[in-house]
Design an enzyme around this catalytic site. Sequence first.
Site, PDB file in Angstrom:
ATOM      1  CB  SER A 324       5.229  -2.077  -1.089  1.00  0.00           C
ATOM      2  OG  SER A 324       5.912  -0.845  -1.132  1.00  0.00           O
ATOM      3  CB  ALA A 325       3.117   2.925  -1.551  1.00  0.00           C
ATOM      4  CB  CYS A 326       8.139   1.616  -2.332  1.00  0.00           C
ATOM      5  SG  CYS A 326       9.021   3.147  -2.032  1.00  0.00           S
ATOM      6  CB  THR A 327       6.424  -2.236  -5.994  1.00  0.00           C
ATOM      7  OG1 THR A 327       5.061  -2.411  -5.619  1.00  0.00           O
ATOM      8  CG2 THR A 327       7.327  -2.855  -4.971  1.00  0.00           C
TER       9      THR A 327
ATOM     10  CE  LYS B 105      11.552   2.893  -5.714  1.00  0.00           C
ATOM     11  NZ  LYS B 105      10.665   2.195  -4.800  1.00  0.00           N
TER      12      LYS B 105
END
Lengths: 387, 161
Positions: A324-327, B105
């Site tokens: 995933s992009a978020c990792t 984030k």
Amino acid sequence: MEVYLDLENATPLPEPVLKAMLPYFGARAYGHSALTHRIGWEAYAAVEESLGRLALALGVPPEDLALTHDAVEAANLAFEGLILGRPIKRKTVVLSSIEPLNILYAAENLERHGFRVVKVPVDGEGFVREDALAEACTEDTHSVAVSWVSHEIGTIQRLDRLSAIVRERAPEAYFISDLSDAFGRLAFEGSALPIDIGLVTSYKVFGPRGAAALFKGKRAKLKPLLAGPYSTQPLWPGDENLPLLVGFAEAAERAMAELSARTAHMRRLRDRLVEGLLAIPHTMLNGPRTERAPDNANISFLGAEGEAITVECSDHGVYVSSGSACTRRMLQPSHVLLAIGRKYEAAHGSILMKISPFHTDADIDHVLKIFPEAIERLRKLSGFKEA
Amino acid sequence: MSRTPLPYSKVLLDHFRNPRNQGPMEAADVVAKAGSPACGDMITFYLKVAGDAVERISFESYGCAANIGTASYLTELVAGRPLEEAWKVSWKRLSDDLGGLPKVKFHCGILAVGALQRAIREYYRARGAVPAWIPPDLTEEEKNAQEEEELACSIEHKLHP
């Protein structure tokens, strides 16, 4: 219970490997391999012995081996070392579009020398498209890099066929292959492989992190990237890290001595894992079913985001990584999954797991118990509608 | 021994593990989404409004732990509060309250705020009476959500035309 499946990024150190290394952190921690006294000679002997064991495990003459401290250094030595070793006019580097990042970055770093990088597409299972490789190889091709086994989706490339295409279309081009995911998983003799340079990493055979090696065939002329008074490693000058080298040799030897038992064990557990996870609806296996490394499992879960899956699993003692992009710091999903045609949502929901020879059926039971619950909870949060 | 990834605070992880106000709401006066599955981040807010205040709010989130935790926290923060106050919650405030989101984030926090502002703007727009505290131009957070959606669409289209 804890089950660590993130073997792509780091691996646990088995007790016998640690034991082999310990004297070199203690009583044998000193002694320079280039000096002429007993302590120096002993250090030199330990380096030579370890290199010999590593060479034997890889099936190459020890003089063809060069040590580096990790896969990034090895990849840079391969590409840039070739350019320094024999200046030639050909200025294109051809890569498969699913190469690991150490290969990709090292190749792209050649752009500062006026090189261009061409990426060859793969099919839906990650096999390099032979027609596209033939087309990409021209008289301008300096080198070609295709990893034998994909680090991410386990695809075992048909190295003989790819190499034959390169030889025919660009006879002078060097063939570089990252073998990190092949070593300890496939049977091979390094010097019989149809490649000019092979790369391996210690931790992927359950050796310590911080050691890697490159071996080269007769055609490949390399020069070091760094200047320094070397001890035993002309291509990577500076001190050898003796304890890690000893550990790497120990781990490599064990990996090859136990190869068939280990691969049979990993394959059986991996198949259980994959079968169990694919029983969850709206999942897909990334990479081929056969012609796949025995340890690799890579599955996309629709309707659940990969980073959230890794956190949720972590809460239940199961450690996995995601495409995933978020990792990732660059916020782009895995280039490998996009290259095999996965849509963004499938790439974001992908989980990479690798089985070690040390995992047990109880480990797989635990993973298969917590995964369906984790996916169900996250799908509920996302409002995922089952079609 | 901690099993949780380091960059998340206890508060955020608590909201990830025990999300408040989660799930769709049938009686919602307004529903707004931000992000998309292609971005790997999508938040939907459901709002029930009474007398210019948030009577009830719920969310759905497809995204990382930060996305889920931030959305959950935001619902708790604005439930029962005047819409004007809800409109003015900044992503910086969210990040601070959640113990500082890791830098990579930040966009998750921004997306949550963008989605809520979208919901409030839409609520008033549908009623043809937009109050003065809602600027005619999109806020930075609303724009951010829009840009993320456009980027994901354009990349997805290039890859799979």
